[in-house]
Scaffold this active site. Structure first.
Site, PDB file in Angstrom:
ATOM      1  N   LYS A 270       0.920  -1.296   0.132  1.00  0.00           N
ATOM      2  CA  LYS A 270      -0.057  -0.023   0.103  1.00  0.00           C
ATOM      3  C   LYS A 270       0.809   1.202   0.031  1.00  0.00           C
ATOM      4  CE  LYS A 270      -4.208  -2.022   2.363  1.00  0.00           C
ATOM      5  NZ  LYS A 270      -5.085  -1.748   3.482  1.00  0.00           N
ATOM      6  N   ARG A 274       1.146   4.595  -2.842  1.00  0.00           N
ATOM      7  CA  ARG A 274       1.246   5.996  -2.537  1.00  0.00           C
ATOM      8  C   ARG A 274       2.177   6.618  -2.953  1.00  0.00           C
ATOM      9  NH1 ARG A 274      -0.016   7.044   3.920  1.00  0.00           N
ATOM     10  NH2 ARG A 274      -2.148   6.350   4.010  1.00  0.00           N
TER      11      ARG A 274
END
Length: 429
Positions: A270, A274
């Site tokens: 994750k 980003r």
């Protein structure tokens, strides 16, 4: 119905009240490419107080929503949870075989075995290992059809964590949060004005064409597709019209976590997404929703449990770090509010209202009192453990414990102050 009582009348009124309050609900279906038939099978055990029989339940999804389901009392008295689950799985497999034939006639032949999600490992072992049958010969012969169907590659029994067992809603009474969580997962939603825009993550051209028709992209892809969000990023960059992108997160802030493996690797994926969003120059908002109330509170965060414990509660660490629990509906509401709010542009939206922030010790002390009152539990044992060996637990328990370690031992959700340079608290919107 030969001897109706006030209890029956109260139950009937409760059902009618629910129906009246959900008149606008329905199952939402939308077109999809290469839909796959997936079955969920579950059972309670001796749930009927009149005859101690269990209730079987199954639900089938095909593409975007549930289209076949059943809840029925079993015609035998199961002598174990494994037997009750095996009986339920057998009923689901019979339906699988029939549906596969119907789908083939309609031009949707299912290649490979149909996955049947079961949350009882013993029932799966009985179907996979003939040696186990010596211990279960009291079961009726007709249930052995399940083993034959699996050997012929028509079905494949897959272990499903209890918290994600969709058929759970068909077998027993559930807390409100858990019920609404599973209802939404079945595709049952209020009727609203919808316009379907089709795109495939693995078909770049179709994905770009779909994104060109919208202003905001909110990704909610699952665990196994997290890394493939780079394809969404590439499509957004090519389309050039998206005003805000929300990557699929909705948990702890992955840039401020001390999670151990295996959660550490998932959070790293994750965090990588980003960095890819930022490198592409795409306007974004990251949503840190912390704990989903429907997933954590009904079981009081006990690994593998779907209901509150009755005699023992496992507390990770010393129970003092505070965590945040949010209703799924509130998470959705704040996410939508952030879409065009300039205060959330290129920042993290933290959904952590003070009223939803509580330590594990406070949570347990509140609920233990309820357990003592309602279940006459006079010997409620609270066990404090320090989570140091998550890797010794099998999946998916190790993932659950690793997240619990980050949240309840390290205090990842509340051990930092939100600064305007990188985030905003949702209740300020």
């Amino acid at each position: 119905m030969s001897k109706p009582s006030e209890v029956h009348m109260g139950t009937a009124k409760r059902i009618l009240r629910y129906l009246k309050g959900t008149l606008e609900f329905g199952v939402f279906y939308q077109p999809c490419d290469n839909p796959r038939l997936i079955a969920y099978s579950d059972s309670d055990w001796a749930g009927s107080v009149d005859d101690m029989k269990s209730t079987s339940g199954y639900a089938f999804t095909f593409g975007s929503g549930t289209f076949s389901w059943n809840s029925k009392k079993q015609d035998i008295v199961a002598q174990s949870t494994a037997e009750a689950e095996y009986v339920a799985a057998s009923a689901a497999v019979n339906q699988v075989i029939w549906l596969r034939k119907i789908l083939q006639d309609l031009g949707y032949k299912q290649e490979g075995a149909t996955k049947v999600m079961v949350d009882n490992k013993s029932a799966i072992a009985i179907a996979k290992n003939p040696v186990c049958f010596s211990k279960t010969k009291h079961m009726k012969v007709r249930f052995y059809a399940l083993r034959d169907a699996e050997q012929e590659k028509e079905v494949e029994l897959i272990h499903c964590p209890s918290e994600f067992q969709l058929a759970d809603i068909l077998t027993k009474a559930l807390p409100t949060a858990r019920f609404e969580f599973l209802r939404s997962k079945l595709g049952v939603t209020p009727k609203v004005s919808r316009r379907s825009v089709q795109g495939d993550v693995y078909d770049h051209e179709s994905l770009v064409n779909a994104i060109k028709q919208v202003d905001v992209v909110i990704s909610t892809v699952g665990y196994f597709v997290l890394a493939d969000q780079v394809k969404i990023i590439d499509a957004i960059k090519e389309a050039g019209n998206v005003k805000r992108f929300f990557p699929s997160e909705f948990g702890v802030d992955v840039d401020r976590t001390s999670a151990v493996e295996p959660a550490k690797s998932a959070f790293a994926v994750k965090a990588g997404i980003r960095r890819a969003v930022e490198a592409a120059g795409i306007p974004y908002t990251y949503v840190s929703a912390n704990n989903f109330a429907g997933l954590f509170l009904p079981s009081m965060s006990q690994p593998g449990a779907t209901s509150p414990p009755r005699d023992k509660i496992v507390i990770l660490g010393d129970g003092n770090p505070k965590a945040v629990f949010n209703q799924e509906e509130d998470i959705a509401t704040y996410t939508i509010r952030a879409v065009d709010d300039p205060r959330t542009l290129n920042k993290t939206l933290y959904i952590k209202p003070s009223g939803n922030t509580i330590s594990f010790n406070d949570l347990v002390l509140d609920d233990v009192c309820l357990l003592i009152v309602h279940s006459c539990c006079t010997d409620c044992i609270v066990v404090h453990i320090m989570l140091l060996c998550v890797t010794d637990s099998p999946p998916p328990t190790n993932v659950f414990l690793a997240i619990g370690h980050a949240v309840f031992v390290k205090g990842d959700q509340t051990n930092f102050e939100i600064e305007l340079s990188f985030g905003v608290e949702a209740s300020e919107l």
